[in-house]
Design an enzyme around this catalytic site. Structure first.
Site, PDB file in Angstrom:
ATOM      1  N   CYS A   1       9.566  -3.675  -9.393  1.00 42.78           N
ATOM      2  CA  CYS A   1      10.267  -3.590  -7.970  1.00 42.78           C
ATOM      3  C   CYS A   1      10.724  -5.087  -7.713  1.00 42.78           C
ATOM      4  O   CYS A   1      11.566  -5.510  -6.995  1.00 42.78           O
ATOM      5  CB  CYS A   1       9.657  -3.080  -6.932  1.00 42.78           C
ATOM      6  SG  CYS A   1       9.523  -1.184  -7.161  1.00 42.78           S
TER       7      CYS A   1
ATOM      8  N   HIS B   1      12.627  -6.354  -0.471  1.00 41.27           N
ATOM      9  CA  HIS B   1      12.688  -5.151  -1.312  1.00 41.27           C
ATOM     10  C   HIS B   1      12.334  -4.046  -0.285  1.00 41.27           C
ATOM     11  O   HIS B   1      11.553  -4.152   0.556  1.00 41.27           O
ATOM     12  CB  HIS B   1      11.555  -5.239  -2.317  1.00 41.27           C
ATOM     13  CG  HIS B   1      11.015  -3.859  -3.242  1.00 41.27           C
ATOM     14  ND1 HIS B   1      12.023  -3.276  -3.708  1.00 41.27           N
ATOM     15  CD2 HIS B   1       9.996  -3.166  -3.343  1.00 41.27           C
ATOM     16  CE1 HIS B   1      11.511  -2.174  -4.086  1.00 41.27           C
ATOM     17  NE2 HIS B   1      10.371  -2.136  -3.963  1.00 41.27           N
TER      18      HIS B   1
ATOM     19  N   ASN C   1      13.547   4.002  -2.350  1.00 43.47           N
ATOM     20  CA  ASN C   1      13.279   2.567  -3.134  1.00 43.47           C
ATOM     21  C   ASN C   1      13.827   2.858  -4.209  1.00 43.47           C
ATOM     22  O   ASN C   1      13.706   3.549  -5.144  1.00 43.47           O
ATOM     23  CB  ASN C   1      11.581   2.677  -3.234  1.00 43.47           C
ATOM     24  CG  ASN C   1      11.148   1.458  -3.943  1.00 43.47           C
ATOM     25  OD1 ASN C   1      11.818   0.747  -4.753  1.00 43.47           O
ATOM     26  ND2 ASN C   1       9.838   1.492  -4.098  1.00 43.47           N
TER      27      ASN C   1
HETATM   28  N1  ACO Z   1       4.013  14.656   1.615  1.00 50.17           N
HETATM   29  C1  ACO Z   1       3.006  15.102   2.568  1.00 50.17           C
HETATM   30  N2  ACO Z   1       1.800  14.536   2.488  1.00 50.17           N
HETATM   31  C2  ACO Z   1       1.463  13.605   1.789  1.00 50.17           C
HETATM   32  C3  ACO Z   1       2.541  13.266   0.941  1.00 50.17           C
HETATM   33  C4  ACO Z   1       3.886  13.656   0.837  1.00 50.17           C
HETATM   34  N3  ACO Z   1       5.032  13.407   0.197  1.00 50.17           N
HETATM   35  N4  ACO Z   1       1.882  12.105  -0.066  1.00 50.17           N
HETATM   36  C5  ACO Z   1       0.814  11.966   0.424  1.00 50.17           C
HETATM   37  N5  ACO Z   1       0.537  12.901   1.354  1.00 50.17           N
HETATM   38  C6  ACO Z   1      -0.855  12.981   1.970  1.00 50.17           C
HETATM   39  C7  ACO Z   1      -1.948  12.564   1.222  1.00 50.17           C
HETATM   40  O1  ACO Z   1      -2.271  13.777   0.544  1.00 50.17           O
HETATM   41  C8  ACO Z   1      -2.971  12.351   2.325  1.00 50.17           C
HETATM   42  O2  ACO Z   1      -3.572  13.589   2.553  1.00 50.17           O
HETATM   43  P1  ACO Z   1      -5.222  13.555   2.958  1.00 50.17           P
HETATM   44  O3  ACO Z   1      -5.379  12.701   4.166  1.00 50.17           O
HETATM   45  O4  ACO Z   1      -5.271  15.095   3.322  1.00 50.17           O
HETATM   46  O5  ACO Z   1      -5.777  13.126   1.908  1.00 50.17           O
HETATM   47  C9  ACO Z   1      -1.994  11.907   3.509  1.00 50.17           C
HETATM   48  O6  ACO Z   1      -0.597  12.440   3.077  1.00 50.17           O
HETATM   49  C10 ACO Z   1      -2.059  10.368   3.476  1.00 50.17           C
HETATM   50  O7  ACO Z   1      -1.858   9.910   2.331  1.00 50.17           O
HETATM   51  P2  ACO Z   1      -1.697   8.103   2.101  1.00 50.17           P
HETATM   52  O8  ACO Z   1      -1.524   7.876   0.502  1.00 50.17           O
HETATM   53  O9  ACO Z   1      -2.864   7.391   2.709  1.00 50.17           O
HETATM   54  O10 ACO Z   1      -0.422   7.716   2.898  1.00 50.17           O
HETATM   55  P3  ACO Z   1       0.142   6.541   3.151  1.00 50.17           P
HETATM   56  O11 ACO Z   1       0.347   6.322   4.639  1.00 50.17           O
HETATM   57  O12 ACO Z   1      -0.352   5.271   2.350  1.00 50.17           O
HETATM   58  O13 ACO Z   1       1.504   6.300   2.819  1.00 50.17           O
HETATM   59  C11 ACO Z   1       2.644   5.545   0.909  1.00 50.17           C
HETATM   60  C12 ACO Z   1       1.964   6.643   1.228  1.00 50.17           C
HETATM   61  C13 ACO Z   1       4.137   5.745   1.457  1.00 50.17           C
HETATM   62  C14 ACO Z   1       2.947   5.383  -0.653  1.00 50.17           C
HETATM   63  C15 ACO Z   1       2.412   4.175   1.137  1.00 50.17           C
HETATM   64  O14 ACO Z   1       1.009   4.015   0.806  1.00 50.17           O
HETATM   65  C16 ACO Z   1       3.005   3.062   0.481  1.00 50.17           C
HETATM   66  O15 ACO Z   1       4.258   2.896   0.971  1.00 50.17           O
HETATM   67  N6  ACO Z   1       2.669   2.257  -0.424  1.00 50.17           N
HETATM   68  C17 ACO Z   1       3.392   1.132  -1.053  1.00 50.17           C
HETATM   69  C18 ACO Z   1       4.435   1.364  -1.855  1.00 50.17           C
HETATM   70  C19 ACO Z   1       4.958   0.157  -2.445  1.00 50.17           C
HETATM   71  O16 ACO Z   1       5.077  -0.998  -1.732  1.00 50.17           O
HETATM   72  N7  ACO Z   1       5.232   0.135  -3.521  1.00 50.17           N
HETATM   73  C20 ACO Z   1       5.746  -0.947  -4.331  1.00 50.17           C
HETATM   74  C21 ACO Z   1       6.654  -1.058  -4.949  1.00 50.17           C
HETATM   75  S1  ACO Z   1       6.769   0.150  -5.951  1.00 50.17           S
HETATM   76  C22 ACO Z   1       7.100  -0.183  -7.724  1.00 50.17           C
HETATM   77  O17 ACO Z   1       6.943  -1.423  -8.140  1.00 50.17           O
HETATM   78  C23 ACO Z   1       7.757   0.708  -8.599  1.00 50.17           C
END
Ligand code: ACO
Length: 319
Positions: free
Chosen positions: A116, A246, A276
């Protein structure tokens, strides 16, 4: 006199197929909801490339749009750098296919891989070639068919990404060496390979991510690199006209904007419509804001990105 790399035009390409959150969930039977995706990430839809549409096809379309925008003929170019995580093939570089598609018969072309952060890396490499005099005009592209890395059974990644391409045309210009110059004023790259496993393609080639850990590092690394970029230009946050980050998560974008004290109107966000798109997200956002008239000549733009590796970086550009 100091040689600077000035952005002379930009362009973008998005595949025709648009999938809303609901359509994606229905198409791939994902255990998720549109409400969850939008609340946690800001994403409402994404573009998905056709089966036979390749990264080089999208990159070529974005590059053509940037050439048209800059009104410069391909014969004037001596460099193409393509940032991608999803090359057409393991080798040769996808950039050489784009070179052939564009009818560029001289110069050199290669790919850069920083996931990314790829566009910020590629722009930095182009800037260094230009400032050293080894290239005069470059096309810098970010293009991704990220959908082909997605495991539709993994709801923690499959809802986050989209496909697309963006490109900028960069040319040498003699400036004075201070921050009043047009062009790329500074670039800042970092990586930390200790976090390789937190965001990577697994052995089957599917994207896997420890979302919360990546989020935590992203907020900190982006805050640090933005500070570094401002300090190296002796700039205050209020001198930034546009933050073009990004597009990984609206909450990360808001966090960086808030840290800079920038109102939301000065932060370019396309995540709702594009999701993304990895290395393509910054040039897609740049092209969007340049063509709708938000970004104007002479304004200061701050680019920042964070991705797998981890890699992260920033660039300060006077448009
Ligand atoms: N739909 C419904 N529920 C979901 C989903 C989904 N698609 N995905 C995860 N959940 C659930 C999880 O299982 C978890 O459930 P639990 O509480 O029962 O265990 C709950 O939602 C919370 O999950 P988290 O992972 O804590 O969710 P979070 O608020 O952290 O959001 C996300 C996840 C959106 C991926 C976030 O962590 C994020 O944006 N991370 C950074 C991404 C990023 O910056 N990437 C860098 C670039 S990408 C690259 O380089 C290719």
């Amino acid at each position: 006199m100091t040689t600077r790399s000035v952005i002379l035009g930009c362009g973008s390409y998005l595949p025709a197929q648009v999938l809303s959150n609901d359509a994606l969930i229905a198409a791939h039977k994902i255990d998720s909801s549109s409400e969850w995706i939008e609340r946690r990430t800001g994403i409402t839809q994404r573009h998905i490339a056709a089966e036979n549409e390749t990264t080089s096809d999208m990159a070529t379309n974005a590059a053509r749009a940037a050439l048209t925008d800059a009104k410069i003929d391909i014969a004037d170019f001596d460099l193409i750098i393509l940032a991608t995580t999803t090359p057409d093939h393991t080798f040769p570089a996808t950039a050489v296919r784009v070179q052939a598609n564009l009818g560029m018969e001289r110069g050199f072309a290669f790919d850069v891989q920083a996931v990314c952060s790829g566009f910020v890396y590629a722009l930095t490499v182009a800037d260094n070639f230009i400032r050293l005099g080894q290239a005069k005009k470059a096309i810098v592209i970010g293009a991704e068919k990220f959908s082909r890395l997605l495991d539709w059974n993994d709801r923690t990644t499959s809802v986050l990404f989209g496909d697309g391409a963006g490109a900028v045309v960069v040319g040498a210009y003699e400036g004075t060496g201070d921050k009043s110059d047009r062009g790329i004023l500074s670039t800042h790259l970092h990586s930390d390979g200790r976090h390789y496993g937190l965001l990577q393609a697994d052995d089957a080639g599917f994207a896997r991510m420890e979302g919360q850990e990546v989020f935590r590092h992203a907020v900190k690394n982006l805050a640090d690199v933005v500070d570094e970029a401002l300090a190296s230009n002796n700039m205050k946050p209020e001198e930034i006209d546009w933050l073009v980050p990004h597009q990984a998560n609206q909450r990360i974008i808001d966090g960086t904007g808030k840290k800079l004290g920038l109102p939301a109107e000065r932060v370019v966000s396309t995540i709702a419509k594009h999701a993304n798109t990895s290395a393509a997200s910054i040039p897609l956002a740049l092209a969007t804001a340049a063509h709708d008239g938000r970004i104007k000549r002479g304004q200061i733009i701050l680019l920042d990105a964070m991705g797998g590796g981890f890699t992260w970086g920033a660039a300060v550009v006077r448009w």
